[in-house]
Design a protein around this motif. Structure first.
Motif, PDB file in Angstrom:
ATOM      1  N   UNK A  38       0.837  -1.216   0.000  1.00 31.57           N
ATOM      2  CA  UNK A  38       0.000   0.000   0.000  1.00 31.57           C
ATOM      3  C   UNK A  38       0.862   1.253   0.000  1.00 31.57           C
ATOM      4  N   UNK A  39       2.088   1.151   0.545  1.00 31.17           N
ATOM      5  CA  UNK A  39       3.021   2.287   0.554  1.00 31.17           C
ATOM      6  C   UNK A  39       3.869   2.361  -0.693  1.00 31.17           C
ATOM      7  N   UNK A  40       3.508   1.558  -1.724  1.00 30.32           N
ATOM      8  CA  UNK A  40       4.208   1.542  -3.020  1.00 30.32           C
ATOM      9  C   UNK A  40       5.677   1.128  -2.867  1.00 30.32           C
ATOM     10  N   UNK A  41       5.902   0.177  -1.955  1.00 29.36           N
ATOM     11  CA  UNK A  41       7.249  -0.359  -1.742  1.00 29.36           C
ATOM     12  C   UNK A  41       7.210  -1.873  -1.926  1.00 29.36           C
ATOM     13  N   UNK A  42       8.345  -2.521  -1.730  1.00 26.77           N
ATOM     14  CA  UNK A  42       8.439  -3.979  -1.774  1.00 26.77           C
ATOM     15  C   UNK A  42       8.881  -4.488  -0.412  1.00 26.77           C
ATOM     16  N   UNK A  43       8.634  -5.770  -0.181  1.00 20.78           N
ATOM     17  CA  UNK A  43       9.022  -6.356   1.099  1.00 20.78           C
ATOM     18  C   UNK A  43       9.934  -7.560   0.903  1.00 20.78           C
ATOM     19  N   UNK A  44      10.780  -7.779   1.892  1.00 23.21           N
ATOM     20  CA  UNK A  44      11.546  -9.015   2.027  1.00 23.21           C
ATOM     21  C   UNK A  44      11.356  -9.450   3.473  1.00 23.21           C
ATOM     22  N   UNK A  45      10.676 -10.574   3.665  1.00 24.28           N
ATOM     23  CA  UNK A  45      10.335 -11.041   5.003  1.00 24.28           C
ATOM     24  C   UNK A  45      10.913 -12.425   5.243  1.00 24.28           C
TER      25      UNK A  45
ATOM     26  N   UNK B  49      23.472 -22.414   9.554  1.00 21.24           N
ATOM     27  CA  UNK B  49      22.041 -22.200   9.734  1.00 21.24           C
ATOM     28  C   UNK B  49      21.416 -21.779   8.418  1.00 21.24           C
ATOM     29  N   UNK B  50      20.104 -22.011   8.306  1.00 16.03           N
ATOM     30  CA  UNK B  50      19.340 -21.636   7.118  1.00 16.03           C
ATOM     31  C   UNK B  50      18.300 -20.587   7.493  1.00 16.03           C
ATOM     32  N   UNK B  51      18.089 -19.630   6.587  1.00 15.93           N
ATOM     33  CA  UNK B  51      16.989 -18.680   6.719  1.00 15.93           C
ATOM     34  C   UNK B  51      16.220 -18.664   5.403  1.00 15.93           C
ATOM     35  N   UNK B  52      14.891 -18.573   5.507  1.00 19.63           N
ATOM     36  CA  UNK B  52      14.030 -18.649   4.324  1.00 19.63           C
ATOM     37  C   UNK B  52      13.251 -17.344   4.171  1.00 19.63           C
ATOM     38  N   UNK B  53      13.073 -16.910   2.914  1.00 18.59           N
ATOM     39  CA  UNK B  53      12.528 -15.574   2.648  1.00 18.59           C
ATOM     40  C   UNK B  53      11.431 -15.589   1.585  1.00 18.59           C
TER      41      UNK B  53
ATOM     42  N   UNK C 119      19.203 -10.789  -3.000  1.00 18.42           N
ATOM     43  CA  UNK C 119      18.749 -11.375  -1.736  1.00 18.42           C
ATOM     44  C   UNK C 119      19.821 -11.213  -0.660  1.00 18.42           C
ATOM     45  N   UNK C 120      21.070 -11.496  -0.997  1.00 16.66           N
ATOM     46  CA  UNK C 120      22.164 -11.313  -0.045  1.00 16.66           C
ATOM     47  C   UNK C 120      22.236  -9.871   0.430  1.00 16.66           C
ATOM     48  N   UNK C 121      22.093  -8.955  -0.518  1.00 14.63           N
ATOM     49  CA  UNK C 121      22.223  -7.528  -0.202  1.00 14.63           C
ATOM     50  C   UNK C 121      21.101  -7.059   0.719  1.00 14.63           C
ATOM     51  N   UNK C 122      19.858  -7.330   0.353  1.00 21.65           N
ATOM     52  CA  UNK C 122      18.731  -6.817   1.139  1.00 21.65           C
ATOM     53  C   UNK C 122      18.604  -7.527   2.494  1.00 21.65           C
ATOM     54  N   UNK C 123      18.908  -8.819   2.530  1.00 26.71           N
ATOM     55  CA  UNK C 123      18.843  -9.533   3.805  1.00 26.71           C
ATOM     56  C   UNK C 123      19.852  -8.950   4.790  1.00 26.71           C
ATOM     57  N   UNK C 124      20.987  -8.543   4.291  1.00 28.90           N
ATOM     58  CA  UNK C 124      21.998  -7.924   5.148  1.00 28.90           C
ATOM     59  C   UNK C 124      21.505  -6.591   5.705  1.00 28.90           C
TER      60      UNK C 124
END
Length: 377
Positions: free
Chosen positions: A193-200, A281-285, A296-301
């Motif tokens: 709604x804020x015209x952005x993207x998410x990485x969760x 360890x593993x993380x899932x996005x 993905x590496x860049x934004x997760x950091x």
């Protein structure tokens, strides 16, 4: 002694319309002067109001405050504390946000907005608090600048607070990153709604989603087909290797329609080696943007930047040990410490300084004239 007085500082101008819980005429020491003293003391790395007062009341510093900032009188410890109690935290927050918005670039497209919450642990042991004070912060990761926050009672209230904060921010074109607690459908909707993207980051609070992504990534056939990218960092006795895996082919993912604009999934495998001992360890996005593995590496950091700010609050200001009973003071101190951190970060960027935070703070403590270089933005 300290050259000519500073011109009316742009930072203090933002606090001139500060609201207080009751009428106060500024006799002897104004609220803006009290705020200025606390910010300056925080830049020097002083950890609490007692230390800041003792520093400000010393002969050398009181002369410095008078000559450079026009502060004629330094209040006693009790009155400095009372002035901080008078300030409405929501009013100080509005001033903080306005100042931060003005120092940040107008165009933030492509930047990373990290959202994270921090509990001030000492407040969980005080009878005057119904539950520990928890503060959610928003930070531009690339600049390390905190530009908004919201206080809630207890970590359990962080999820709606994050969603409300997202709705108040200018995030168009940015990538919003958040930890697993905030991997929520409504949070994703608020970001879009804020015209952005998410990485969760999907963890056990989204068990089905995490399991589906985990099964896909760990399947040998699919694993080999995913785009990959890696990075390695060495720090003294620690080696950290991160490998990202991404796919934009998610037609198979059950429930994908529940996540607004979901376009890609990914995973990061982190391998640690410390003094010869290995772990991983593993993380899932999930993301609303079609990501490459490098992205993905860049934004997760980027998610770590808010955590780094929280670390600075604990290490340099010992915030988790702050024993002030008054909730207003706790919230106001949190914001003023963040402002001091922002000022030091902008100073480091402006001067291309490689000096550590602690060394800059100690330098300001030893030589008050250095404070002016940091205080100006």
């Amino acid at each position: 002694m300290y050259n000519r007085p500073m011109e009316k500082n742009i930072i203090t101008q933002y606090f001139e319309e500060i609201e207080t819980t009751r009428e106060y005429n500024g006799y002897f020491c104004s609220v803006v002067e009290a705020i200025t003293i606390v910010i300056l003391g925080s830049i020097c790395g002083l950890k609490n109001i007692s230390q800041i007062h003792q520093w400000a009341a010393s002969d050398r510093i009181s002369i410095f405050l008078k000559e450079k900032f026009g502060i004629e009188n330094v209040p006693c410890y009790y009155w400095l504390l009372c002035l901080l109690k008078l300030i409405k935290p929501e009013s100080l927050n509005r001033c903080f946000v306005q100042w931060a918005e003005d120092i940040l670039p107008e165009k933030r497209e492509g930047m990373t907005i990290a959202l994270d919450g921090k509990t001030i642990r000492s407040t969980g042991h005080m009878g005057s608090y119904e539950s520990p004070l928890h503060i959610v912060s928003a930070q531009v990761s690339e600049l390390g600048i905190t530009f908004a926050q919201k206080s809630v009672d207890g970590k359990s209230n962080e999820i709606p607070a994050v969603q409300e904060l997202i709705g108040q921010l200018e995030i168009g074109g940015c990538m919003v990153v958040a930890d697993a607690l905030n991997c929520q459908k409504k949070t994703a909707e608020a970001v879009i709604a804020g015209h952005a993207d998410y990485l969760l980051c999907a963890k056990d609070n989204q068990g089905t989603l995490k399991k589906d992504i985990e099964d896909y990534v760990q399947d040998e056939t699919f694993h080999e087909e995913m785009e990959k990218a890696g990075s390695t960092e060495k720090s003294r006795d620690k080696i950290e290797k991160r490998t990202a895996f991404v796919t934009n082919d998610i037609g198979w993912l059950a429930g994908r329609g529940d996540w607004k604009n979901l376009k890609s999934i990914g995973a990061i495998h982190t391998e640690f080696e410390v003094k010869g001992e290995q772990s991983s360890e593993w993380h899932y996005y999930i993301s609303s943007r079609r990501l490459s593995a490098k992205e993905l590496l860049y934004y997760a950091r980027g998610e770590w930047s808010a955590e780094t700010m929280h670390w600075l609050l604990d290490v340099h200001f010992r915030e988790d040990y702050c024993r002030v009973e008054d909730k207003n003071v706790q919230q106001n101190l949190n914001m003023l410490r963040k402002l001091a951190i922002n000022l030091i970060k902008t100073y480091k960027e402006r001067s291309a300084s490689k000096r550590a935070f602690s060394k800059i703070m100690f330098g300001c403590l030893l030589d008050p004239s250095c404070i002016c270089d940091v205080f100006q933005n």
